[in-house]
Design an enzyme around this catalytic site. Structure first.
Site, short mmCIF file in Angstrom:
data_model
loop_
_atom_site.label_atom_id
_atom_site.label_comp_id
_atom_site.label_asym_id
_atom_site.label_seq_id
_atom_site.Cartn_x
_atom_site.Cartn_y
_atom_site.Cartn_z
N THR A 1 0.75 -1.19 0.03
CA THR A 1 -0.01 -0.06 -0.09
C THR A 1 1.06 1.26 0.01
O THR A 1 2.04 1.31 0.32
CB THR A 1 -0.88 0.00 0.96
N LYS B 1 -14.50 18.05 9.69
CA LYS B 1 -15.67 18.10 10.69
C LYS B 1 -15.77 19.48 11.29
O LYS B 1 -14.91 20.19 12.20
CB LYS B 1 -15.15 17.09 12.07
N GLU C 1 -6.04 -3.58 -0.91
CA GLU C 1 -6.44 -4.74 0.24
C GLU C 1 -7.65 -5.60 -0.55
O GLU C 1 -8.04 -6.42 0.16
CB GLU C 1 -6.87 -4.15 1.43
N TRP D 1 -20.29 16.57 9.37
CA TRP D 1 -19.24 16.41 8.47
C TRP D 1 -19.47 17.09 7.30
O TRP D 1 -20.47 16.97 6.56
CB TRP D 1 -19.24 14.63 8.46
#
Lengths: 542, 542
Positions: B186, B439, B331, B444
Site C-alpha cells: 500500500t 468536521k 487490500e 461532517w
C-alpha cells in the site's frame, strides 16, 4: 507460503444473500400452474428460501439429505433451490417427463427424503409414492386450500402451509465448499440413469463463468426467460447466475407452447432466453404464422442438441435475435462451450461469420477440451480432423453418484461421447454422438450434417438420420422425416435436395416419412427408439 | 457428503495455458521503453512465460520466493506475471514512483530475491542495489546488446539473454490454490507501507468477477489498454481477466502523456481502458485542444480516487464513451464496486442516470459491504446516512504480510478507511476518506464534494479540499486550486461559484491558488503533504 486473503467458502447461500442485499426489489415473474401470473422479488425469494430451510430443519433432515422436486420453472421451485442447498441439503430435480417406473428407480437410487411437486404432476406422484420408501414427506406446491383431500398420498402437505408457519430468519450454515449441493440424473439411453453430484464450489464457479460476456452475458439489466427446465441440469445454471448478477427472472411454468412463451417474452421485456431447439421451433412457427416480432429480445442461447442452421438464420435474419450456439452436458454443470465471435472475426463477411456460428463454440475458461483418436492420441485443431471429445475442469464430473459405472475418466479427462472437430481458433463443432455416427466404407458420416441439410428444406419439420446395416459398406445412412403440416415433398425431391450440399457418398440412400420422431424426456431425439421402430426396414439397394 | 466434480485448484498457470490453447494468435501490443511498437500474441506470452519459469528455476529459487519488478505496462512484464506466479513464486510489483529509500525499505521487507526492471528505471536500481542484500539477481528488461557495461550493478543480466537460452517447454506445478501468488504494498500515507499478499485462488475468483458484464465486461472482442500501471494492484487484475477471455492487450509503456495514450487507442482499435482520473484529465485536455474524437473506444473504468462529475460528463457527452465509476483498494485485489445501471434505471431520464453514475457503484458478487457508525452499528442503506465502509470476501485482505499492523479485521470485516453512503439499490458513494472528512460544528463535510464543485469550474484544473483548525467550528474547509494554463479565476469568483451548489455552511472559507497539488506514487492527491505545505496558512476569519 499461503496468501493472506480472507477465507470464505464458495456457497450457494451467498448467492441468495447477495441477491437479497443488493437486488431486493429485482423482479421474479412466474406463470403459475394455476394459470395466473405471479410477481415478486429477489427479496421475497430470499425470505421464503429461509422459510424452506427452517421447514426442512423441522423434518430433521441430515446434512446432505436429498430434497427432490417434480416441478416446472417457477418461483417456488427457485425457493427450494436456495432453501435446500443453502441449508446443506442436496437438491434433486426429478424429470417429470420420465416414465413413473424410471422416477421410482431414480428416487430410490437417490434416497430422496422429501418430494416437492407441482399439482400438475400429482398423477406421477400418485403412481410412484407407494414404491418410494425413502420419501417421508410429500409437499404439493400450492396453497393450503388447493390441497386435494383425496390424493391418496399420506400426510400430503401444502407448500404454503408448510413454509408459511416458519420464521423467515435463518442463519445459513458454513461448510466445506466441496459439499454436494444438487444432483441431476442423466437421461441414460443405455443402462440405468446415473447421477452427477454437483458441489457448492462447482456451482459457484460455473455461475461466475456462465455470466461472462463470452458465455451467457448476464447482467442486472437482463430479464431472462429460461425455457430450459429447472429439472434439466439446473436450467443450465441460470437461477444461480441470475442471483449472482441480480437479473430479472421470468418463468414460463408448464405453458411451454410457442404462443405462451412468446407472449411472456413480450409482456415482461425479456432480453435473453435459453433452451433446446425443439421448443424454439414451436415458437418460431407461432411467430411466423401470426407475423409477430420481438420487442426486447436480443439474444438466445440454444443448446441441448445441435441447432439446425435454418433456425440460427431465422432468429437472426427474421427476428434480429443473436443465436448463441452452446454445448454442454449433465456431467458438465452443464456449460462447456459457447459460440461467441472473437475480435478478428467481427470483420468477416456475414456468411463467413455464419459458418462460425454453426459451431458449438469456444471453451469457457474453466473447461479444457481435446479430441483424440481411438488410441487416445490427441488430434490436431484444424477444423477438419474429428475425434472423440474429452473435457476436464472444476465443474466437470469426476465420478457418478455411488460410483455407478466405475471410474468414468480417461487419464483425468471425461469422455463426452461426442465426436467433434476443433478449429485453429478453438471453435469446437460436434460432428455426431459417438454412437450415432454412421460408418460407411471405412469413412464416417455425420448424422447431424445430414439432418441439417434435410431441415433446411422448407417442407421438413424434423429429420433424423440413422445408419442401416449394409453388407458391402458396413452402414448406409437413411433419413426419417416429419413433414410440415400442409406441405408436401417426395422422397426423390428430398434426395435431390442433397445434391451439391454434401459428398455424393454421404447422401442418404433413402427417405422414410414418419408421423413423429421419438423424443426423450429432455427433448432430444431418441435414435435408439427410432432404430427399433424401423427394425423391419430394408435399404432399397438390398 | 462431498460433491463428485473434478478437483482442480484455481491456479494462475491455468490462465496462461487457456490463453495459449484457445487464443494463441490473440494480439499483445506494447509501446516499448525503447520507443517502438512491439507486437506479438498470447501464444508468444505463454512460450516466454515458460522460459521465465525455467530461468527462475535456474536461479534455484524456492517456492514462494519473491520475484520483484520495476516496470511499466509491457509484454515482458506480462511474461513475468505468468512465469513467476505460474512457477510458484510470488510476483512483487515495486512502484517506481516511490522514493529510492522507500523502494529499499520495501524490497528488504519483502525479501525480494530477483529484481527485473525496465531500463528507464536503471537510476533507481543504481540508487538502491547496494542496500538490498536479499536481491541476488538483477535483470534488465532489454536485449543483450542494450545492456550497459558500466551500470555499476554486479552481474547484471539482460532479460532476453537470460530467458533466451531457456527451453519454452515447462510443466506448470500443481499446488494449493491458497498459495501466495503476488504482493503489492500500500502507498502507506501513515507509517511504513504494508503488503497485501494475494493468492492464486483470490486472483482467479477476482479475474472471473472482473470480467463480468456488470463489472469490466471483458470479452474476446475487446482490445484493452490498461492505463492503470501493472505495479498498481496488478493493473486492477486486467492481465488476468484478459487471459481468461482472450482479449487483446495494448500496453502504453512509459509514455503516459495524453497524446501518446490517445494515439495508441486509435492505432490499435482499443475498445476499453481503465485508469485513475489524473491520467484521463491529461488525455481529455489533449483531445479537446486538438479537436479529436475516438474511433473504437466504448467504455472506460475510472477508479483509484473519486472521478470528478465533469470528467464523467465530458467522456459521455463529448466523446460517446461510457464512464464506469469503480472503487477498490490494494487490500481488495482491488475491485469492490462498479457503477453499472440496473434494469429499472435504464428508463430514468439522463440527468437521473447521471446522479447514479456519480456513485462508486454496486458490490460485485464476492464482495459484501456495510456502513457502520463509530460504535460499529450497521447503518441504513438510504443514500444519505454515511458511515465507515467495511468489506469482506474471498479477494479481500485478511492480514498484512508478516502480520504488520496486527489483525486489521473488525469481526471478520475489513475497514476500508473510507466514509460512504449506500442507497436502497446498493449503490455506494464514497463521501470521503475517514482521515480527510472535515468536521465542522459537529457535522461532517465531504472534501470530495467540495473538490467536485471546484473542478466543475472551467478554469480549475485540479482542486484539493482540506480542513483547517478553527477554535469555534473545530475545522473549516479551504480549497487549494491549480488553475488551467491561460485561464483566470479569482478567489471571490470561485467562492461565488459554490453558491447554490452546496449548503452555505459547507462552502469553503477560502481559496488558495497553488502551482501544483502533491500527488502520490499512484496518482492520488497527498493531502497530508498539502497540509504540511500549508502549515503557516491562516483562515481569513481568524
Amino acid at each position: 507460503m499461503l496468501g493472506l486473503m480472507q477465507d470464505h467458502p464458495l456457497l450457494i447461500s451467498s448467492l441468495i444473500d447477495f441477491a437479497q442485499r443488493h437486488h431486493a426489489d429485482g423482479e421474479i415473474v412466474s406463470r403459475r400452474v394455476e394459470g395466473d401470473i405471479h410477481r415478486y422479488t429477489w427479496g421475497d425469494v430470499a425470505k421464503r428460501a429461509r422459510q424452506v430451510a427452517n421447514a426442512l430443519d423441522g423434518l430433521n433432515l441430515a446434512f446432505s439429505d436429498r430434497v427432490a422436486t417434480l416441478a416446472w420453472n417457477g418461483y417456488r421451485h427457485l425457493e427450494i433451490y436456495f432453501g435446500a442447498s443453502g441449508s446443506g441439503r442436496v437438491l434433486h430435480t426429478l424429470n417429470p417427463r420420465l416414465h413413473p417406473d424410471q422416477v421410482v428407480w431414480i428416487a430410490n437410487h437417490a434416497e430422496d427424503q422429501v418430494l416437492c411437486f407441482d399439482m400438475s404432476f400429482l398423477p406421477i406422484v400418485q403412481a410412484v409414492h407407494s414404491r418410494c420408501p425413502t420419501i417421508k414427506t410429500y409437499v404439493a406446491l400450492c396453497d393450503a386450500d388447493k390441497l386435494p383431500t383425496d390424493s391418496g398420498i399420506p400426510h400430503l402437505l401444502s407448500y404454503e402451509a408448510w413454509i408459511g408457519k416458519q420464521p423467515s430468519t435463518y442463519v445459513w450454515p458454513t461448510f466445506d465448499e466441496n459439499s454436494a449441493s444438487s444432483m441431476c440424473y442423466t437421461s441414460g439411453t443405455t443402462g440405468n440413469p446415473k447421477a452427477a453430484l454437483y458441489s457448492h464450489r462447482s456451482t459457484l464457479l460455473h455461475a461466475y463463468a456462465a455470466a461472462l460476456p463470452d458465455v451467457m452475458c448476464i447482467s442486472a439489466r437482463d430479464a431472462i426467460l429460461p425455457v430450459v427446465p429447472m429439472f434439466h441440469v439446473n436450467a443450465w445454471g441460470i437461477p444461480y447466475s441470475a442471483a449472482l448478477t441480480g437479473a430479472k427472472l421470468v418463468f414460463p411454468g408448464g405453458a411451454m407452447d410457442g404462443k405462451s412463451i412468446y407472449e411472456l417474452i413480450e409482456a415482461e421485456g425479456v432480453t435473453y432466453s435459453a433452451g433446446v431447439p425443439t421448443v424454439w421451433q414451436m415458437m418460431l412457427t407461432h411467430m411466423k404464422t401470426n407475423n409477430l416480432k420481438f420487442g426486447t429480445m436480443t439474444r438466445t442461447v440454444i443448446g441441448g442438441s445441435a441447432c439446425p442452421p435454418a433456425m440460427i438464420r431465422a432468429f437472426n435474419d427474421d427476428y434480429g435475435v443473436e443465436v448463441l450456439h452452446a454445448w454442454g452436458m449433465t456431467e458438465m454443470s452443464p456449460l462447456g462451450t459457447l459460440c461467441t465471435l472473437k475480435n478478428k472475426q467481427l470483420k468477416l463477411p456475414p456468411d463467413a461469420q455464419m459458418q462460425i456460428r454453426l459451431k458449438q463454440g469456444r471453451a469457457i475458461f474453466g473447461v479444457d477440451m481435446k479430441i483424440v483418436d481411438e488410441a487416445g492420441n490427441e488430434l490436431p485443431w484444424d477444423g477438419k480432423t474429428y475425434g472423440d471429445l474429452l473435457v476436464k475442469g472444476p465443474w466437470v464430473l469426476g465420478a457418478y453418484f455411488k460410483g455407478e459405472g466405475g471410474d468414468p475418466l480417461v487419464n483425468g479427462w471425461f469422455p463426452t461421447g461426442d465426436v467433434a472437430t476443433i478449429d485453429a481458433d478453438g471453435f469446437m463443432q460436434i460432428t455426431d454422438r459417438s454412437k450415432d455416427v454412421i460408418k460407411s466404407g471405412g469413412e464416417w458420416i455425420s448424422s447431424i450434417d445430414i439432418e441439417n441439410i434435410a431441415m433446411a428444406h422448407p417442407a421438413v419439420m424434423m429429420a433424423a438420420c440413422i445408419g442401416m446395416p449394409h453388407p458391402k459398406w458396413d452402414e448406409r445412412p437413411i433419413v426419417a422425416v416429419v413433414k410440415r403440416p400442409d406441405m408436401a415433398v417426395s422422397r426423390d425431391e428430398l434426395l435431390q435436395f442433397f445434391e451439391g450440399k454434401t459428398a455424393k457418398w454421404q447422401i442418404p440412400d433413402d427417405v422414410v416419412f414418419v408421423d413423429a420422431i421419438p423424443l426423450g424426456a429432455t427433448g432430444k431425439m431418441q435414435k435408439m427408439k427410432l432404430r427399433e421402430e424401423l427394425k423391419n426396414y430394408q435399404l432399397p439397394s438390398l
